[in-house]
Write a protein that holds these residues in place. Structure first.
Motif, PDB file in Angstrom:
ATOM      1  N   THR A  38       0.810  -1.222   0.000  1.00  0.00           N
ATOM      2  CA  THR A  38       0.000   0.000   0.000  1.00  0.00           C
ATOM      3  C   THR A  38       0.842   1.271   0.000  1.00  0.00           C
ATOM      4  OG1 THR A  38      -0.139  -0.156   2.407  1.00  0.00           O
ATOM      5  CG2 THR A  38      -1.971  -1.084   1.133  1.00  0.00           C
ATOM      6  N   THR A  39       2.175   1.140   0.060  1.00  0.00           N
ATOM      7  CA  THR A  39       3.064   2.292   0.087  1.00  0.00           C
ATOM      8  C   THR A  39       3.610   2.578  -1.309  1.00  0.00           C
ATOM      9  OG1 THR A  39       3.731   1.885   2.383  1.00  0.00           O
ATOM     10  CG2 THR A  39       5.206   3.249   1.045  1.00  0.00           C
ATOM     11  N   THR A  40       3.607   3.836  -1.702  1.00  0.00           N
ATOM     12  CA  THR A  40       4.202   4.270  -2.964  1.00  0.00           C
ATOM     13  C   THR A  40       5.400   5.159  -2.662  1.00  0.00           C
ATOM     14  OG1 THR A  40       2.055   4.220  -4.099  1.00  0.00           O
ATOM     15  CG2 THR A  40       3.798   5.518  -5.126  1.00  0.00           C
ATOM     16  N   LEU A  41       6.512   4.899  -3.330  1.00  0.00           N
ATOM     17  CA  LEU A  41       7.747   5.657  -3.144  1.00  0.00           C
ATOM     18  C   LEU A  41       8.095   6.378  -4.441  1.00  0.00           C
ATOM     19  CD1 LEU A  41       9.865   2.905  -1.324  1.00  0.00           C
ATOM     20  CD2 LEU A  41       8.641   4.806  -0.259  1.00  0.00           C
ATOM     21  N   VAL A  42       8.330   7.663  -4.358  1.00  0.00           N
ATOM     22  CA  VAL A  42       8.668   8.448  -5.546  1.00  0.00           C
ATOM     23  C   VAL A  42       9.726   9.490  -5.221  1.00  0.00           C
ATOM     24  CG1 VAL A  42       6.343   8.197  -6.530  1.00  0.00           C
ATOM     25  CG2 VAL A  42       6.890  10.204  -5.163  1.00  0.00           C
ATOM     26  N   VAL A  43      10.418   9.941  -6.253  1.00  0.00           N
ATOM     27  CA  VAL A  43      11.237  11.153  -6.175  1.00  0.00           C
ATOM     28  C   VAL A  43      10.424  12.244  -6.857  1.00  0.00           C
ATOM     29  CG1 VAL A  43      13.390  12.280  -6.844  1.00  0.00           C
ATOM     30  CG2 VAL A  43      13.386   9.847  -6.230  1.00  0.00           C
ATOM     31  N   ALA A  44      10.246  13.369  -6.170  1.00  0.00           N
ATOM     32  CA  ALA A  44       9.380  14.420  -6.697  1.00  0.00           C
ATOM     33  C   ALA A  44       9.923  15.785  -6.318  1.00  0.00           C
ATOM     34  CB  ALA A  44       7.954  14.252  -6.176  1.00  0.00           C
ATOM     35  N   GLY A  52      -6.675  23.960   1.525  1.00  0.00           N
ATOM     36  CA  GLY A  52      -7.096  22.965   2.512  1.00  0.00           C
ATOM     37  C   GLY A  52      -5.960  22.211   3.165  1.00  0.00           C
ATOM     38  N   GLY A  53      -4.798  22.868   3.326  1.00  0.00           N
ATOM     39  CA  GLY A  53      -3.683  22.204   3.993  1.00  0.00           C
ATOM     40  C   GLY A  53      -3.030  21.121   3.159  1.00  0.00           C
ATOM     41  N   ARG A  54      -3.144  21.226   1.820  1.00  0.00           N
ATOM     42  CA  ARG A  54      -2.513  20.263   0.930  1.00  0.00           C
ATOM     43  C   ARG A  54      -1.213  20.836   0.377  1.00  0.00           C
ATOM     44  NH1 ARG A  54      -5.084  15.466   1.500  1.00  0.00           N
ATOM     45  NH2 ARG A  54      -4.474  14.827  -0.606  1.00  0.00           N
ATOM     46  N   ILE A  55      -0.303  19.967  -0.023  1.00  0.00           N
ATOM     47  CA  ILE A  55       0.930  20.402  -0.679  1.00  0.00           C
ATOM     48  C   ILE A  55       1.098  19.604  -1.969  1.00  0.00           C
ATOM     49  CG2 ILE A  55       2.169  21.287   1.324  1.00  0.00           C
ATOM     50  CD1 ILE A  55       3.420  18.617   1.767  1.00  0.00           C
ATOM     51  N   VAL A  56       1.700  20.221  -2.957  1.00  0.00           N
ATOM     52  CA  VAL A  56       1.722  19.659  -4.306  1.00  0.00           C
ATOM     53  C   VAL A  56       3.157  19.433  -4.757  1.00  0.00           C
ATOM     54  CG1 VAL A  56       1.010  19.976  -6.698  1.00  0.00           C
ATOM     55  CG2 VAL A  56      -0.432  20.860  -4.841  1.00  0.00           C
ATOM     56  N   PHE A  57       3.403  18.213  -5.263  1.00  0.00           N
ATOM     57  CA  PHE A  57       4.700  17.829  -5.802  1.00  0.00           C
ATOM     58  C   PHE A  57       4.547  17.421  -7.267  1.00  0.00           C
ATOM     59  CE2 PHE A  57       4.958  17.179  -1.284  1.00  0.00           C
ATOM     60  CZ  PHE A  57       6.263  17.464  -0.925  1.00  0.00           C
ATOM     61  N   GLU A  58       5.597  17.635  -8.034  1.00  0.00           N
ATOM     62  CA  GLU A  58       5.648  17.166  -9.418  1.00  0.00           C
ATOM     63  C   GLU A  58       6.500  15.902  -9.471  1.00  0.00           C
ATOM     64  OE1 GLU A  58       7.099  18.582 -13.879  1.00  0.00           O
ATOM     65  OE2 GLU A  58       7.173  19.987 -12.191  1.00  0.00           O
ATOM     66  N   THR A  59       5.936  14.819  -9.976  1.00  0.00           N
ATOM     67  CA  THR A  59       6.638  13.541 -10.016  1.00  0.00           C
ATOM     68  C   THR A  59       7.838  13.610 -10.954  1.00  0.00           C
ATOM     69  OG1 THR A  59       4.601  12.323  -9.575  1.00  0.00           O
ATOM     70  CG2 THR A  59       6.423  11.087 -10.534  1.00  0.00           C
ATOM     71  N   GLU A  60       8.976  13.161 -10.453  1.00  0.00           N
ATOM     72  CA  GLU A  60      10.160  13.008 -11.297  1.00  0.00           C
ATOM     73  C   GLU A  60      10.320  11.563 -11.727  1.00  0.00           C
ATOM     74  OE1 GLU A  60      14.667  13.174 -10.102  1.00  0.00           O
ATOM     75  OE2 GLU A  60      13.992  15.226 -10.557  1.00  0.00           O
ATOM     76  N   ARG A  61      10.259  10.653 -10.769  1.00  0.00           N
ATOM     77  CA  ARG A  61      10.296   9.221 -11.103  1.00  0.00           C
ATOM     78  C   ARG A  61       9.746   8.396  -9.950  1.00  0.00           C
ATOM     79  NH1 ARG A  61      15.389   7.053  -9.047  1.00  0.00           N
ATOM     80  NH2 ARG A  61      16.671   8.805  -8.305  1.00  0.00           N
ATOM     81  N   LYS A  62       9.146   7.299 -10.312  1.00  0.00           N
ATOM     82  CA  LYS A  62       8.609   6.358  -9.332  1.00  0.00           C
ATOM     83  C   LYS A  62       9.716   5.390  -8.920  1.00  0.00           C
ATOM     84  CE  LYS A  62       5.149   2.638  -9.006  1.00  0.00           C
ATOM     85  NZ  LYS A  62       4.033   1.980  -9.745  1.00  0.00           N
ATOM     86  N   LEU A  63       9.812   5.139  -7.621  1.00  0.00           N
ATOM     87  CA  LEU A  63      10.784   4.188  -7.102  1.00  0.00           C
ATOM     88  C   LEU A  63      10.168   2.814  -6.867  1.00  0.00           C
ATOM     89  CD1 LEU A  63      12.610   6.430  -4.453  1.00  0.00           C
ATOM     90  CD2 LEU A  63      13.402   5.845  -6.748  1.00  0.00           C
TER      91      LEU A  63
END
Length: 330
Positions: A38-44, A52-63
C-alpha cells in the motif's frame, strides 16, 4: 502545537505498548512499512502549497509501489521541522489507504497522505542517494537478515542526519526477538547511542524501550538501567519546550519500572516540579512502589513549594485527593 501534541501522543502510545508486552507486535520497522504493497515511493519536486492544507509535488520518477503515480501529487501537509523549499527534490513515501475500524485497509476519502510510522515519520526526505537507498532497503525478517543488516544500521546511528538515525533506531527497536542476533559489541554501540546527547530523543527512546527485550548478557540490563537512572537523576525537569526530550524521559521511567529498579527518593522527587504532569505521575507511582510513605511525603513537600508549574500543581492536588480517598476506602 500540532507536532507537539502528536509527539506527546506517540510517546504515550510507545510506552503503553511496551508496558503491555505488545511493543514489537503492534509496530512494524520502517523497512517493512516502506515496502508494504500500500506504500508508494517516488522522487518528486515540491511545487506549491495547495488549498485545505494540501501540498503539491511534481513527479520526477517512481521508485516503488503497486499503483500508478500521477504527474502531480497532492498530499495532506504533515507537521514539519523545516519548511519545504519550492523547486527542491524530495523522496516521498505515501499511501492512498488507512486502517478502518476493523484494521483493514480502506481507501482514504481525503486522498493521498504521507506514511506515518516510527522511523519514517513523515515519509518525506530531502533527496539524496543515501535517502533513496534507505527507503528502498528491504532487510528481511529473520535472524540472519538482522545479522547482515546490523553493521549498516549501526553506521546509520552514527550519522549526522537525524532522519537516518530515526530510521535505524526504529528498525532495531521494532524487531523484537531478532535483537538477540546483535553481538555484544553492537549492543554496546546501542548503549552509547542512548547515553549520548547528540541523537534525536525519539530515536534514543525507541532503543531504550527495546533494550528491555534484549538478552541479559555480560550485565547488559544493569548497564541499560544505569543509563535510564542517570537520565531521571540529571535531566532538566522542564521538558515541554522539547517534546522529544519528554518522550525520552517517559522511556526512561518505563524502563526503570519494567526492570523494578530502585532509585533514590531525591531522583524521583525532583520530577514533581516538572512542567509535564505525565512525568510527575510516573515519579509518584515509582515512589509508591518503593515506599507509599515516600510518595506521600514527596507530594506534601511539593505542594508546600512555590516553584511548581500551575498545570502540574493542579495534577498534584488531584493526586493527593485520590490518595486520601484510597486510604479512606481501606
Amino acid at each position: 502545537m500540532m507536532r507537539t501534541t502528536f509527539l506527546r501522543l506517540l510517546a504515550t502510545a510507545v510506552v503503553f505498548l511496551a508496558a503491555t508486552g505488545v511493543h514489537a507486535a503492534k509496530v512494524n520497522p520502517p523497512s517493512v512499512v516502506l515496502g508494504a504493497p500500500t506504500t508508494t515511493l517516488v522522487v518528486a519536486i515540491y511545487r506549491e502549497e495547495g488549498p485545505g492544507g494540501r501540498i503539491v509535488f511534481e513527479t520526477e520518477r517512481k521508485l516503488a509501489g503497486a499503483f500508478d503515480v500521477p504527474a502531480m501529487i497532492d498530499l495532506a501537509r504533515p507537521d514539519l521541522d523545516t519548511p519545504l523549499r519550492a523547486g527542491q527534490r524530495y523522496v516521498l513515501a505515501y499511501t492512498l489507504f488507512k486502517n478502518d475500524r476493523t484494521r483493514r485497509n480502506a481507501t482514504n476519502v481525503r486522498g493521498a497522505m504521507f506514511v506515518g510510522s516510527p522511523g519514517a515519520e513523515p515519509g518525506l526526505w530531502p533527496y539524496s542517494k543515501a535517502a533513496e537507498d534507505m527507503v528502498m532497503w528491504r532487510i528481511g525478517n529473520d535472524d540472519d537478515a538482522m545479522r547482515t543488516a546490523a553493521p549498516r544500521l549501526m553506521k546509520m546511528l552514527r550519522s549526522r542526519d537525524p532522519a537516518m538515525q530515526r530510521f535505524a533506531a526504529a528498525e532495531l527497536a521494532y524487531r523484537g526477538s531478532q535483537l538477540d542476533a546483535l553481538t555484544t559489541a553492537q549492543r554496546r554501540q546501542l548503549l552509547a547511542f542512548v547515553r549520548g546527547d547528540g541523537a534525536p530523543g525519539a530515536a534514543r527512546a525507541q532503543v531504550l524501550l527495546a533494550a528491555t527485550h534484549m538478552p541479559d548478557r555480560d550485565g547488559g540490563q544493569s548497564s541499560w538501567s544505569a543509563v535510564a537512572a542517570r537520565l531521571i537523576a540529571r535531566s532538566a525537569v522542564d521538558v515541554l519546550a522539547i517534546p522529544e526530550r519528554a518522550e525520552l524521559l517517559l522511556a526512561a521511567f518505563q524502563h526503570i519500572d519494567d526492570n523494578k529498579v530502585t532509585l533514590p527518593d531525591r531522583s524521583l522527587e525532583r520530577w514533581l516540579a516538572s512542567d509535564d504532569a505525565n512525568l510527575s505521575e510516573w515519579a509518584l507511582l515509582r515512589l509508591r512502589r518503593q515506599s507509599p510513605q515516600s510518595e506521600r511525603d514527596a507530594l506534601d513537600k511539593a505542594l508546600a513549594a512555590n516553584n511548581i508549574p500551575a498545570a502540574t500543581r493542579t495534577f498534584l492536588v488531584d493526586h493527593r485527593r485520590r490518595l486520601e480517598a484510597m486510604r479512606a476506602a481501606n
